[in-house]
Design an enzyme around this catalytic site. Sequence first.
Site, short mmCIF file in Angstrom:
data_model
loop_
_atom_site.label_atom_id
_atom_site.label_comp_id
_atom_site.label_asym_id
_atom_site.label_seq_id
_atom_site.Cartn_x
_atom_site.Cartn_y
_atom_site.Cartn_z
N ARG A 1 3.23 3.44 -7.72
CA ARG A 1 2.80 5.47 -6.79
C ARG A 1 3.60 6.59 -6.83
NH1 ARG A 1 2.92 6.75 -0.36
NH2 ARG A 1 1.56 7.99 -0.24
N ASP B 1 3.92 5.92 17.43
CA ASP B 1 2.88 5.33 17.95
C ASP B 1 2.02 4.81 18.52
OD1 ASP B 1 2.10 2.40 17.67
OD2 ASP B 1 3.71 1.42 16.67
N GLY C 1 -3.70 6.76 9.92
CA GLY C 1 -2.58 5.94 10.07
C GLY C 1 -1.19 6.46 10.61
N LYS D 1 8.44 -1.10 -0.98
CA LYS D 1 7.40 -1.84 -0.70
C LYS D 1 6.56 -2.55 -2.88
CE LYS D 1 5.56 0.00 2.87
NZ LYS D 1 3.93 1.17 3.76
N ASN E 1 5.49 0.54 -4.80
CA ASN E 1 6.08 2.03 -3.73
C ASN E 1 7.29 2.18 -3.50
OD1 ASN E 1 4.79 4.17 -1.68
ND2 ASN E 1 3.22 2.29 -1.27
N GLU F 1 -4.45 0.07 -0.69
CA GLU F 1 -4.40 1.25 -2.69
C GLU F 1 -3.25 0.11 -3.52
OE1 GLU F 1 -2.63 4.71 -0.58
OE2 GLU F 1 -2.22 3.16 1.10
N ARG G 1 -0.05 2.57 19.40
CA ARG G 1 -0.18 1.65 20.27
C ARG G 1 -0.01 2.34 21.54
NH1 ARG G 1 1.61 -1.69 15.69
NH2 ARG G 1 2.88 -0.67 15.65
N GLY H 1 -3.88 1.91 9.42
CA GLY H 1 -2.87 0.99 10.59
C GLY H 1 -4.22 1.52 12.04
N HIS I 1 -3.52 10.53 -0.44
CA HIS I 1 -4.16 9.82 -0.10
C HIS I 1 -5.11 9.54 -1.10
CE1 HIS I 1 -2.27 10.13 4.43
NE2 HIS I 1 -1.93 9.11 3.66
N ARG J 1 3.80 14.55 12.71
CA ARG J 1 3.00 15.87 11.61
C ARG J 1 2.14 16.26 12.74
NH1 ARG J 1 1.80 12.90 6.40
NH2 ARG J 1 4.28 12.33 5.73
N GLU K 1 -8.45 1.30 11.13
CA GLU K 1 -8.77 -0.30 11.29
C GLU K 1 -8.89 -0.71 12.44
OE1 GLU K 1 -6.49 -1.96 7.45
OE2 GLU K 1 -7.25 -0.30 6.90
N ASN K 2 -8.32 -0.33 13.50
CA ASN K 2 -7.48 -1.20 14.29
C ASN K 2 -7.85 -0.40 15.76
OD1 ASN K 2 -6.16 -3.69 12.57
ND2 ASN K 2 -4.49 -2.21 12.00
#
Length: 400
Positions: A90, A281, A209, A17, A10, A382, A283, A329, A179, A240, A332-333
């Site tokens: 990808r 972020d 994410g 990645k 990726n 993915e 978080r 991200g 996606h 965005r 899920e979290n």
Amino acid sequence: MSPRPVLVVNAGSSSLKYSVLDAESEETAAEGIVERIGGTGRLTHIRDGETTDEEVTCKDHGEALDAVRQALREHGPDLTGVGLVAVGHRVVHGGPHFTEPVLVDDDVLAAVEDLVPLAPLHNPANLEGIRSAREAFPDVPQVAVFDTAFHQGLPPAAHTYAVPREWRERHRVRRYGFHGTSHRYVSRRTAHLLGRTPEECNVIVLHLGNGASACAVREGRSVDTSMGLSPLEGLVMGTRSGDVDPALGAYLERVAGLDGTAYDTALNKESGLLGLAGVSDLREVESRRSAGDEDAALAVDVMVHRLRKYVGAYAVLLGRVDAIAFTGGIGENSALVRREVLGGLGILGVELDPDANEDGAPERVVTTPSSRIPAWVVPTDEELEIARACLDVLDAQDCR
């Protein structure tokens, strides 16, 4: 069944990645990332739960891939001894023609390059990754897996913009969606968790994410999605904006002298959570919200409001919703985002289970047994989906 190892690549603008996995057993042998390509970068390699970090010098993606091969030789598995069957790539934008993964040849490379105007931030890096891998593994089949492919079956009413014909026909203006690899994997996995086949399920997938999109999946097929011509449309994301009034660009040109490039940069890199709360972020946004920061609270409210709108619209579109799946991200979290989104869907008969929502289990249902529509947390994979796609392409070639 004999192993069929695949290297998944990726390639981003300044990162690469990678993952080595067996698409038959679904076991990952190693994974990692090279960051800051273009100078002195950093390679992080993970195998059997052990992480190795090291500085690497890589001026381009070719040298980054060389660094990956060296890390695999030193820390395993050495690709020369695993019997690599394919390299899966990808590719963000496949345009209107690539509806399935394809075996890479010179014609495919030329077609992907022709699509650069539609994805100027992504396709050039994807091309570099493919070219580097073809040089590094000249005898191994290369497979391109397109983010847009899962959405190419959208009905005309969903993918057509009400704009002049010349734009649509000459300049390929339409909704493409992104996606897709994640939406396909999560929708199929959710159907499995419900004890059904994908063809028996209608699922709303929320891939949340730093980039975020919603997808309405009917009987295993995407029938609508929130991203459009580019990954900018739709939900509120890290940097965005998502949906804005199309007249905004012309207005800002009149009152602020903002040209098209500056406008595009602002909506892609200076908006979303960053524009609302000052940080991208979630978080940190949640932490500031808990401390009483009004901008952070508004950012969460705007993000959640947009999510509820899309879920409601897709519920009407599908007619029957068998599940809502949160992935990515944030999906899920973030118990907060799930709680706020699902808490506003009472009209659909959704009932949140607060304890299950706070539970840290990676794959679980977060609604009560009496909820008319179950909501699940389903981690995306993915890389596995790309590896599976590689085998599908190879097997189809063998059958010809």
